[in-house]
Each structure stands twice: as structure tokens, then as C-alpha cells.
Enzyme design. Structure first.
Site, short mmCIF file in Angstrom:
data_model
loop_
_atom_site.label_atom_id
_atom_site.label_comp_id
_atom_site.label_asym_id
_atom_site.label_seq_id
_atom_site.Cartn_x
_atom_site.Cartn_y
_atom_site.Cartn_z
N ASP A 181 -13.17 -4.62 -16.54
CA ASP A 181 -12.67 -4.80 -15.19
C ASP A 181 -12.78 -6.28 -14.79
O ASP A 181 -13.81 -6.92 -15.01
CB ASP A 181 -13.49 -3.93 -14.24
CG ASP A 181 -13.07 -4.08 -12.80
OD1 ASP A 181 -11.94 -3.72 -12.47
OD2 ASP A 181 -13.90 -4.57 -12.00
N GLU B 30 -8.74 -6.77 -18.30
CA GLU B 30 -7.91 -6.87 -17.11
C GLU B 30 -7.85 -8.37 -16.82
O GLU B 30 -8.83 -8.95 -16.34
CB GLU B 30 -8.54 -6.11 -15.94
CG GLU B 30 -7.66 -6.10 -14.71
CD GLU B 30 -8.28 -5.36 -13.54
OE1 GLU B 30 -7.52 -4.86 -12.69
OE2 GLU B 30 -9.53 -5.27 -13.48
#
Length: 739
Positions: free
Chosen positions: A369, A408
């Protein structure tokens, strides 16, 4: 600001010096020092004046010993507790200056979790309220001792845990070009599944149950990417609104599986929770599926300075977190704090956590993330670098170098958008693919050149340093945003249920509603939406790169227009299997099988468009409806909405067995399209929902009688939009030479 320490409110009578211990490993571990069994404690707290190891009774209610650790230099506090061992419950305390202007926020009245704890025991329900500076004014706290409210860490037998991990069936060795990732939230996937046993719904056991395994197999999935499963907290603002953090992007501990996903019988038993997680991984591996975890190492559950003091902040706020010159947390995560990636102990913590999940739990990889935040270096003014300390450490580590790592590739800080800038070996979420494909099919501005770049692997982003098209993780939807059903039913977000007056969530979604916002009984609206969904999914599965499917898109799951359902642990997020769009599910399974069968749809190398030395046709030839290569002006037109390509490649660089004609028509009127010379057989037409049966031959040879699904066509075809159509032409094969 007051530079003194807060008033102590715990009993001094328990304190006594710890014996000298070892400087490694980090955390509290059971081992022998000079032949004596006990617990060795190593804590990173460079600015502390004192650090204590606090031991508790088996029920966690009574503090039985408080051992003062020794300052061993280099920011390490160490000590040894003879006689204690595996199973011991414990916490930490630290004392030091309260000086927010320099980043120091010590409060010895706070019992703290060990960042290296492998197991956490006790309720975490209200921990977000354990705040020392709830107003952010920086006044010294005068809080009572919170030990009774805090969960405790438990000492584990690390060798036994690693043996349990080694007993898990090894993950399948899926060829990278055959990957199909399925992103899912554990509870949402099975909470409403009627065929999953009631006791297993919403759990790891349900996720690996027979009905779900059959579903994965039908779709041709190769990997499940699970939204965060590490122990997390609900944020204060959600608690105050009666909501929960359903997605889990608010980590409290980087080593322990979250008990919310265990069965009810296991939730109060941390050993049973770990056993259920391992059983899930083992069963998925045996079914041919890899397990990838969505991990959140960019920030912690302590949030900003108004957040709770639970672990890192209480040990050494200025060492663990990235701060500005005034002691305020830097916030490229957008969640209030960001870990200090220039601190070797932060890198060590993340590395130890990653190895733990691989070795003790058998996972096959990770999706990071806001991965840009992990590559920000203080020596570079907190700018991103693809070979930052953590990334370099991971690349050389013999355990982690073998697992799948997906970034990401953005965060919310300066220069936070870094798509394509990660080092070789990394895969990256490709939002350019997401937005370009949405725009092409749903009527937003998109040129032929843009859609060609996306379906051919986004070479302008990834074709460097030996990286391949597979580095692009292609997605149409993800947990963060509209589901596919909502993408094609809503022009605008509808997030009122989140309690933020519809201010949260993305405002730009490249979505469409076919003329009616939300649910519709109009047959024309429903038909167009279904065609859009099939075209979008077919594009995902017929493009170069690594496809990722959002769980529920294949069954038509809707979140009622909510594009930020992170706090909706209810039927808004839970997949309603009783309303499965069976036809769409079969279509996805069919296109997935077609992708597996045709190397042209999953080519692992960059297209060159050139004739080969063996005088074979170019690997790709772009064509207009008239059958010509697009002119330069054709590429940049945003109103063309029709593009075709002829792909001629073999399996793993071998001789091609067929030519594949891929046609994307997103216009508003039927078009006549000229085919390349020869006979062609349709194997996919997204407009009608037709996919060639998986058990049929790739393309009949010239002397075979045509079948209803593969009637040969020559010359021209009429194509009704919106559609993605794939046609095949068999190539002559070399006759076998007699020995």
C-alpha cells in the site's frame, strides 16, 4: 512547551533492574543467556531516559514484574528476565522528554506494545481513544496508568512457529505470464455465501472452503490478493460514528493475523487464529493458488499527534516516524503519520515482518500500500528513490527475493506519482490502464494511441531496465473505487453512508450510467450496461500485462454507488451470491480460459511490430477498419473508437500456431471491418457474450468442417458496438520429420 516528563502514575515498588541481556534479536524472545533460560528484551528507543519490560499474569490483569532495561548504546535498551519463557504476557514502558516541538512524546503511564510482538492478546476495541494529546495542543499529559485497558504481547516459540509454517504445502510455481490475480476482502467474500457453512462465513476457513475453491477454479485464478489481514484498529472518528474500518488499512501489529477473520471458536485463542490462517494458506496452495497479502507499512494505527499512543510513539516518536523541523509528522500516507524509512530499525522491522509471513505463514507475496512512501529517504529531502534502503534490502534477501512484490506506485506526498519507476522485479498497479480502458469504453476522452499503449503493456512506463509487460498489473476496478457494476451504473459517487457528507472518495471515476443513475428496469439501459461490463472485462483479460480482477465484479456486485466503502462492514460491501449474474460469471471464466490458451493474449515480451529473421509476420500489426495501418493523425483522434490488431506470436518464443485478430469497437454505430486475408473464426464477441467453449480446439484447420461456434468468415464483417471481438486463423504447421 514543557520539556519535563509526565507525572508517573504506576507503582514504583515493582521496579528492579533487569539482568544484562543480548543485543539481538529485536523484541522479546525466549532464549538462554549463559545457560539460563529466560526472556531477552531488545527495544529501539534512542531518545528515552528509561525503558521497562513489564511482565503480566496469565490472565493479563496483574503486572508481576517491571524490569529496568539497560542502555546499551546505539539506541538499544536490553535486558534479561530469567525464569520467564514461552507464553509470557508482557508490555513495554518508556520514559523521556515531553517536547513535541522536537518530536518527543514520552509518557511512562502508557503500557506499550512491542513492535516485534508475534502475538497480541486482549481486546483492541477502544484503543484509538488512548490519546495523550487529543486536541493537538502539545500540553503534557496527566493520564492514569492504562495497563488494564491495553492488550498484551505474548512470547512465542519462534522455532515452533517456523516449523508450523514449513509444514504448509508449498505455493504453486505459476508461470508469470499465466497469472490472474483476484483481489478480495476476507469477510466480504463469504459473509453472505449460502453454500459456505454458517460458522465459516466471513473467515479464512470460508475463503478456502469447497464452494469458493470451485469458484476460483472456474475463473482460472492463480492468486488471491487479500486486503489487510494484519492486526488493525478502528480509527477514532469511525468509533464515534458507530462504524468500523472494514478494509483494515490501519495496522497495530505487523506480525499477528487479525482474529476478526478467525472462526468464533478461535478468536479468543491466538494459537488457534494462527492455525486457521495456516490452514487457509495450505488449502489454497493445494488448490493451485498463491496467497498475496495487501500490507500497510507506510503508516501505523497511531495516526497523527492527536492519535493514540500505543507502541512506536511511546517508545520514540522522533526515531520511528518521519517528522519535519518542528516535530510534526510528515504525512505522505494521508493517515497522520509515516514511518521513518531512513531509520535502519524501521527497515529491519519491515524486513522481519515480511520474512515472518513468508516463513511462518507460507504466503507467496505482497501488495504494498502506498509503496512510494516506503522509498522516501531523509537524505534526499524525503524524495522517492527506487533503490531506497528497504527496497535494496528486499532485493538481496534470500527469502524475499523469491516472492511476488506489487507496488501501489503512488502516495500523497510531493512527487508521489511514480508509476513505472520501481526497480526490475517489481510489479506495479497501473492506473493508466484503468483510466484509459474506462475512458475508451464509457465515452470519455481517449485516443487510439492511448488504448493501444494500454492493451500492449504500457511500454512508455515499463519498457526500461529489462522490465517486461508483466510488470504492469492491469485492473479495471479495485477495492478503492467503484465496483464494475457501479462503474457502469453511476456517473457520480454516492457515499452518504460513510458519514462524511459525500466528501470522501474520488470525484473523477471515468464512469457512465447509460442514461439512468443507479438501478434501472429499462431493458435498453440494462443491455448496454451488460455490454460495457463484458467489454471492460474482456479488455482486462486480452491485454498484455498481469490482470487483476476485483472479487465480485464477475457476479455483478454493487455497492449502491459507494466508491469508498472502507467503513461498510455490512451488505454494502459483502458479496450477495444469491444475486449472482451467472451469465457474466460464465463469460469471465470463458475469457480467462481463452487467455490461457492463446499466447497472443498474454505475450511476455514487448511487441516490436517487425518481421522476424525467420520471415514470420510482425508480432503485432495495428489496423483501422479499412484494414490499413493507422496514420499518424489516426492515433491521436479521440473520436475514432475503433482499433484492431493482428498478433502473431508463439508460446514461450516458439513458432506461432495461429494469428489472432483483436478488434475493439467503442463507437456509437455499427462498422464494417475488413479482415486480413484468409479464413477467420470468431472465438470471442463481448457484445453478445459469446466465448468459444474451453474444450474446443483453438482454431479448426482448413480441412476440418466448421462448427456452429467457429463458422469461417472472410473479407469483411459488420461489428456492432460496444464490443471486443477476437478471431483466429490457424497457421500451417511444419510436417514432422521421420526419424
Amino acid at each position: 512547551m514543557n520539556g519535563g516528563a509526565p507525572e508517573r502514575s504506576f507503582e514504583r515498588a515493582l521496579e528492579r533492574p533487569a539482568q544484562r541481556g543480548r543485543r539481538a534479536p529485536m523484541g522479546v524472545t525466549a532464549l538462554q543467556v549463559e545457560g539460563r533460560p529466560g526472556l531477552n528484551a531488545v527495544v529501539h528507543a534512542p531518545h528515552a531516559r528509561a525503558v521497562w519490560l513489564c511482565l503480566f499474569s496469565p490472565d493479563g490483569r496483574t503486572e508481576t514484574q517491571r524490569l529496568c532495561l539497560h542502555d546499551e548504546g546505539d539506541g538499544l535498551w536490553c535486558g534479561f528476565a530469567p525464569g520467564a519463557g514461552v507464553g509470557q504476557l508482557y508490555g513495554l514502558r518508556a520514559d523521556g522528554p515531553w517536547a513535541p516541538e522536537t518530536g518527543h512524546r514520552y509518557n511512562p503511564a502508557r503500557l506499550l506494545l512491542d513492535p516485534w510482538a508475534r502475538a497480541v492478546v486482549g481486546s483492541t476495541a477502544a484503543l484509538a481513544l488512548e490519546c495523550d494529546d487529543p486536541d493537538g495542543h502539545g500540553h503534557p499529559p496527566h493520564t492514569p496508568d492504562n495497563a488494564a485497558r491495553m492488550p498484551k504481547a505474548r512470547v512465542l516459540d519462534l522455532d515452533a512457529e517456523l516449523r508450523a509454517g514449513a509444514a504448509i504445502a508449498p505455493g504453486p510455481a505459476t508461470p508469470p505470464a499465466h497469472r490472474l490475480i483476484y483481489e478480495a476482502q476476507v469477510k466480504s467474500l463469504t459473509a453472505l455465501h449460502p453454500d459456505v457453512p454458517a460458522a465459516q462465513r466471513g473467515t479464512w476457513a470460508g475463503l478456502a472452503s469447497a464452494p469458493l475453491l470451485a469458484h476460483y477454479r472456474a475463473l482460472g485464478l492463480t492468486a488471491l490478493c487479500l486486503l489487510p489481514v494484519q492486526l488493525h484498529l478502528d480509527e477514532r472518528h469511525l468509533i464515534e460514528r458507530g462504524l468500523t474500518n472494514h478494509w483494515g488499512y490501519n495496522t497495530l501489529n505487523f506480525f499477528a493475523p487479525d482474529p476478526r477473520f478467525a472462526t468464533a471458536a478461535a478468536r479468543g485463542d491466538d494459537a488457534a487464529v494462527r492455525a486457521e490462517f495456516r490452514a487457509m494458506v495450505d488449502r489454497l496452495h493445494r488448490a493451485g493458488l498463491q496467497v498475496l497479502l495487501d500490507v500497510v507499512y507506510n503508516h501505523t494505527a497511531e495516526g497523527g499527534v492527536q492519535g493514540p499512543t500505543l507502541s512506536w510513539r511511546g517508545l520514540d516518536h522522533a526515531a520511528w516516524y518521519a517528522l519535519d523541523a518542528h516535530g510534526h509528522p510528515l504525512n505522505p500516507s494521508g493517515c497522520g503519520n509515516t514511518l521513518q524509512m531512513g531509520n535502519p530499525r524501521v527497515v529491519q522491522l519491515i524486513m522481519d515482518s515480511l520474512r515472518w509471513w513468508v516463513q511462518a505463514f507460507g504466503v507467496d507475496g505482497f501488495r504494498f500500500d502506498l509503496a512510494v512512501a516506503l522509498g522516501r529517504e531523509p537524505q534526499r529531502q524525503h524524495r522517492f528513490h527506487p533503490m531506497a534502503p528497504l527496497f535494496t534490502a528486499m532485493a538481496q534477501d534470500p527469502v524475499l527475493a523469491q516472492v511476488t512484490c506489487i507496488a501501489e506506485p503512488w502516495d500523497l506526498g510531493p512527487d508521489g506519482y511514480q508509476l513505472g519507476q520501481f526497480a526490475p522485479g517489481w510489479l506495479e498497479w497501473n492506473d493508466r490502464f484503468r483510466d484509459g480502458v474506462r475512458a475508451w469504453w464509457l465515452g470519455h476522452d481517449c485516443s487510439r494511441g492511448e488504448i493501444a499503449r494500454r492493451i500492449a503493456g504500457s511500454s512508455e512506463r515499463f519498457a526500461h531496465d529489462g522490465r517486461l509487460p508483466l510488470a504492469s498489473v492491469n485492473l479495471i476496478t479495485a477495492h478503492d473505487g467503484f465496483t464494475l457494476a457501479d462503474l457502469t451504473s453511476y456517473r457520480h459517487k454516492h457515499n452518504q453512508a460513510n458519514g462524511e457528507h459525500n466528501r470522501d472518495g474520488a470525484d473523477v471515476n471515468w464512469s457512465a450510467n447509460a442514461g439512468t443513475e443507479g438501478p434501472s428496469d429499462d431493458p435498453a439501459v440494462r443491455t448496454l450496461r451488460a455490454q460495457w461490463r463484458r467489454a471492460l472485462l474482456a479488455t482486462l483479460l486480452c491485454s498484455q500485462g498481469t490482470p487483476q480482477l476485483l472479487a465480485g465484479d464477475e457476479i455483478g456486485h454493487s455497492q449502491q454507488g459507494n466508491n469508498n466503502a472502507y467503513c461498510q462492514d455490512n451488505p454494502i460491501s459483502w458479496l450477495d451470491w444469491s444475486r449472482t449474474d451467472t451469465a457474466l460469471c460464465h463469460f469471465v471464466a470463458g475469457v480467462s480460459a481463452l487467455r490461457r490458451r492463446l499466447p497472443a493474449l498474454r505475450h511476455a515480451r514487448w511487441f516490436t511490430g517487425e518481421w522476424s529473421a525467420a520471415d514470420l509476420p510482425p508480432d503485432i500489426e495495428w489496423r483501422t477498419a479499412e484494414g490499413h495501418p493507422p496514420a499518424l493523425s489516426d492515433w491521436e483522434l479521440s473520436d475514432g473508437r475503433l482499433l484492431a490488431a493482428v498478433i502473431t506470436v508463439g508460446e514461450d518464443g516458439g513458432a506461432p500456431r495461429e494469428r489472432v485478430f483483436v478488434l475493439l469497437h467503442a463507437g456509437t454505430h455499427p462498422s464494417t471491418v475488413r479482415l486480413p486475408d484468409g479464413a477467420w473464426h470468431t472465438v470471442l464477441d463481448s457484445a453478445s457474450g459469446f466465448v468459444q467453449p474451453a474444450d474446443a480446439a483453438a482454431a479448426p484447420s482448413a480441412d476440418e468442417a466448421p462448427t456452429p461456434w467457429a463458422a469461417p468468415v472472410r473479407g469483411e464483417i459488420t461489428v456492432h458496438p460496444p464490443t471486443l471481438r477476437v478471431l483466429l486463423q490457424a497457421l500451417p504447421t511444419e510436417p514432422e520429420t521421420a526419424p
